[in-house]
Scaffold this motif. Structure first.
Motif, PDB file in Angstrom:
ATOM      1  N   ALA A 315       0.879  -1.174   0.000  1.00  0.00           N
ATOM      2  CA  ALA A 315       0.000   0.000   0.000  1.00  0.00           C
ATOM      3  C   ALA A 315       0.915   1.223   0.000  1.00  0.00           C
ATOM      4  O   ALA A 315       0.881   2.066   0.890  1.00  0.00           O
ATOM      5  CB  ALA A 315      -0.920  -0.008   1.220  1.00  0.00           C
ATOM      6  N   ALA A 316       1.755   1.288  -1.042  1.00  0.00           N
ATOM      7  CA  ALA A 316       2.867   2.247  -1.055  1.00  0.00           C
ATOM      8  C   ALA A 316       2.396   3.694  -1.048  1.00  0.00           C
ATOM      9  O   ALA A 316       2.856   4.503  -0.247  1.00  0.00           O
ATOM     10  CB  ALA A 316       3.756   1.978  -2.262  1.00  0.00           C
ATOM     11  N   ARG A 317       1.436   4.030  -1.931  1.00  0.00           N
ATOM     12  CA  ARG A 317       1.017   5.430  -2.014  1.00  0.00           C
ATOM     13  C   ARG A 317       0.292   5.866  -0.736  1.00  0.00           C
ATOM     14  O   ARG A 317       0.411   7.010  -0.307  1.00  0.00           O
ATOM     15  CB  ARG A 317       0.113   5.635  -3.241  1.00  0.00           C
ATOM     16  CG  ARG A 317       0.893   5.579  -4.547  1.00  0.00           C
ATOM     17  CD  ARG A 317      -0.033   5.607  -5.744  1.00  0.00           C
ATOM     18  NE  ARG A 317      -0.802   4.376  -5.852  1.00  0.00           N
ATOM     19  CZ  ARG A 317      -1.594   4.071  -6.888  1.00  0.00           C
ATOM     20  NH1 ARG A 317      -1.724   4.919  -7.893  1.00  0.00           N
ATOM     21  NH2 ARG A 317      -2.253   2.928  -6.931  1.00  0.00           N
ATOM     22  N   HIS A 319       0.987   4.803   2.310  1.00  0.00           N
ATOM     23  CA  HIS A 319       1.996   5.106   3.326  1.00  0.00           C
ATOM     24  C   HIS A 319       2.748   6.387   3.003  1.00  0.00           C
ATOM     25  O   HIS A 319       3.065   7.170   3.901  1.00  0.00           O
ATOM     26  CB  HIS A 319       2.955   3.924   3.490  1.00  0.00           C
ATOM     27  CG  HIS A 319       2.449   2.915   4.479  1.00  0.00           C
ATOM     28  ND1 HIS A 319       2.633   3.061   5.831  1.00  0.00           N
ATOM     29  CD2 HIS A 319       1.715   1.795   4.315  1.00  0.00           C
ATOM     30  CE1 HIS A 319       2.051   2.051   6.466  1.00  0.00           C
ATOM     31  NE2 HIS A 319       1.482   1.266   5.570  1.00  0.00           N
ATOM     32  N   LEU A 320       3.006   6.623   1.715  1.00  0.00           N
ATOM     33  CA  LEU A 320       3.703   7.855   1.328  1.00  0.00           C
ATOM     34  C   LEU A 320       2.845   9.071   1.708  1.00  0.00           C
ATOM     35  O   LEU A 320       3.364  10.069   2.224  1.00  0.00           O
ATOM     36  CB  LEU A 320       3.991   7.846  -0.180  1.00  0.00           C
ATOM     37  CG  LEU A 320       4.747   9.071  -0.693  1.00  0.00           C
ATOM     38  CD1 LEU A 320       6.142   9.140  -0.074  1.00  0.00           C
ATOM     39  CD2 LEU A 320       4.864   9.054  -2.215  1.00  0.00           C
ATOM     40  N   ILE A 323       3.221   9.800   5.354  1.00  0.00           N
ATOM     41  CA  ILE A 323       4.528  10.398   5.664  1.00  0.00           C
ATOM     42  C   ILE A 323       4.497  11.886   5.319  1.00  0.00           C
ATOM     43  O   ILE A 323       4.914  12.737   6.115  1.00  0.00           O
ATOM     44  CB  ILE A 323       5.654   9.678   4.882  1.00  0.00           C
ATOM     45  CG1 ILE A 323       5.802   8.246   5.400  1.00  0.00           C
ATOM     46  CG2 ILE A 323       6.971  10.431   5.012  1.00  0.00           C
ATOM     47  CD1 ILE A 323       6.760   7.385   4.607  1.00  0.00           C
TER      48      ILE A 323
END
Lengths: 409, 130
Positions: A315-317, A319-320, A323
């Protein structure tokens, strides 16, 4: 047995999780300026958040669709994008206030400047979001937040004139030092503090995270219908403490130290230690919830993969996004802006943005394609419609009142 | 669904506006990959009557790339659209489910880019939360 345990745990975390920096500050401000005369707003707000959370929880459990997927689906791209913009802005504003709240509480405990605590607090929030399982995160923060019950204990130890508090609560008029306009401005602020939109994003997405099904509806209903009112009672105790100690002395709340001052008076050093623990836990827990909510909202609106039940790389985007939101919150706080001021504005803006998320949920909670046989009953719809009107009035009145009262000054 | 017009052909009757546009799209493993921003339909030519014998057919779903034209009008360059062929659709419910993994569609490139260049490089990024 296990089931009762789950219900009890859910209720306890709902109480601990109900109070955040918005409730802490707004209830103390209101108590110190208006006594208990705005207590009715907390009651109205708690009933509202129960309705709202119950509907979105039901939709999430049965259709598996969280709030912002529904907002996008029902409102379409234009209204949906406007809604997303407003909601993310307010959620990041609330996140900023919560991280600031953690830093202020740690300052009370340590004497070290909040500016030093801010990056540390934000990093800790990120670390928990990054590594800790959803259920563990929610339970630990909620249970530690229960330390705030010390506000109730202090109220008893202070031994206020209960009859006087009751008269204040029933009078519903502004304090002689205040004007009716500020009274109504703070009524909206208090309403916004109790019915913060992020709580609903978080609650419905949490339902998907914990893979609720139809069978979990009873548990979720109990959590909401018992936990939130008890959380509201805790809010009233905060206001009661302020009304007993700060109001007669003419002390205005413009820092966290004044919010916890009555506890120190009522329950002494030990009470102060407990309340600081409670404030850190409640604001830290709410920082987690708001950070996640910003990620949930953006990811669900765009249809990205999201959720803490996935590895961060899956779920990269999502988490980005979180951040970036945390970095924004830290940068805003490092300008030296007063977190208490951010909080006071965030609760009013919450009230302004509320209709945007409330209406789509109300519509979908009546759509059999989403909730099958669990559509709203007649009574539920009647009460929800009254609340829709109430929420609209509060949202429309908020900006003029903010200008007329110079934000409650 | 009583509020939809009756149709003689067999199968599920779907209203594009109500059941397709802005729906969440899930891949074979229930991973969200995008929302339906628009659809592409074959068999409509401007100025020609529709032939009932060969009705227009939905060929592609356009994911996460056709939203601006829908809001403001106009036409984006065709190469910028992320398409998913209708043949990949397995089921239409409260979400549109596909029968193929998300990685086989263009629309997930930004997810893969952020994963490979940012998230997977941070320690713990590939581990499940504990």
């Amino acid at each position: 047995m296990k089931k009762y345990f789950a219900v009890a745990l859910g209720i306890l975390t709902a109480i601990g999780g109900f109070v955040d920096i918005g409730d802490l500050v707004t209830n103390a401000v209101v108590g110190s300026r208006f006594g208990m005369s705005l207590a009715w707003v907390v009651v109205v707000g708690v009933v509202g958040i129960c309705l709202f959370a119950q509907m979105s929880g039901r939709v999430a459990a049965i259709s598996g669709r969280a709030t912002f997927e529904i907002i996008r689906e029902r409102l379409g791209p234009r209204a949906g994008a406007a809604n997303l913009g407003a909601s993310v802005l307010i959620t990041v504003m609330t996140l900023t206030a919560e991280v600031g709240g953690v830093a202020l509480a740690l300052q009370l405990a340590s004497g070290v400047q909040p500016l030093l605590w801010i990056p540390l607090a934000a990093f800790a929030v990120w670390l928990v979001i990054w590594r800790v399982k959803f259920s563990v995160m929610e339970n630990v923060a909620g249970l530690l937040g229960l330390a705030l019950v010390v506000f109730g204990v202090s109220l008893f130890l202070l031994g206020p004139d209960w009859g006087d508090l009751k008269t204040q609560a029933l009078q519903q008029t502004s304090h002689p030092r205040e004007t009716p306009l500020t009274y109504w401005y703070y009524a909206i602020a208090l309403f916004g503090a109790a019915m913060t939109p992020y709580e609903v994003f978080f609650f419905s997405s949490g339902g998907v995270e914990e893979k609720w099904t139809e069978e979990d509806l009873v548990t979720s209903r109990a959590n909401v219908l018992v936990g939130f009112p008890l959380g509201g009672l805790l809010s009233l105790c905060i206001a009661g403490c302020a009304a007993t100690v700060l109001l007669p002395r003419g002390i205005d709340v413009d820092a966290l130290s004044q919010t916890v001052f009555p506890v120190a008076m009522g329950a002494g050093q030990l009470g102060l230690a407990v309340v600081i623990l409670g404030v850190v836990a409640a604001t830290f827990g709410a920082a987690l919830e708001t950070g996640l909510s910003a990620g949930y909202a953006l990811a669900q609106f765009n249809g990205w993969s999201w959720g803490k039940f996935r590895r961060p790389a899956e779920a990269a985007r999502f988490h980005l996004t979180m951040i970036i939101c945390l970095v924004v919150a830290v940068l805003v706080l490092l300008t030296g802006v007063d977190p208490i001021l951010v909080t006071e504005y965030s609760v009013v803006f919450s009230a302004i943005a509320l209709p945007l998320t409330y209406l789509p949920i109300l519509v979908v909670a009546n759509d059999p394609q989403y909730v099958g046989e669990h559509v709203n009953g007649r009574l539920m719809n009647a009460v929800s419609t009254v609340y829709l009107a109430l929420i609209l009035v509060a949202a429309i009145a908020a900006i003029p009142l903010m200008i007329l009262t110079k934000a409650g000054a | 669904m009583p509020d939809l017009p009756q149709h003689e052909s067999p199968g599920q009757v779907l209203d594009v506006e109500l059941h397709i546009l802005d729906r969440q799209v899930l891949d074979r493993d229930d991973v969200p990959i995008g929302h339906v921003d628009n659809i592409e339909v074959d068999g409509i030519e401007p100025g020609r009557e529709l032939d009932p014998a060969s009705p227009p057919v939905v060929t592609n779903l356009v994911l996460n790339s056709g939203i601006l034209p829908r809001m403001f009008g106009g036409r984006p360059p065709a190469s910028r659209l992320h398409r998913v062929p209708w043949s990949a659709v397995r089921n239409v419910g409260t979400a549109i489910e596909l029968g193929e993994p998300g990685a086989s569609f263009d629309v997930t490139w930004s997810e893969r880019w952020v994963r490979d260049h940012v998230i997977a490089r941070i320690p713990g990024g590939r581990h499940a939360p504990e």
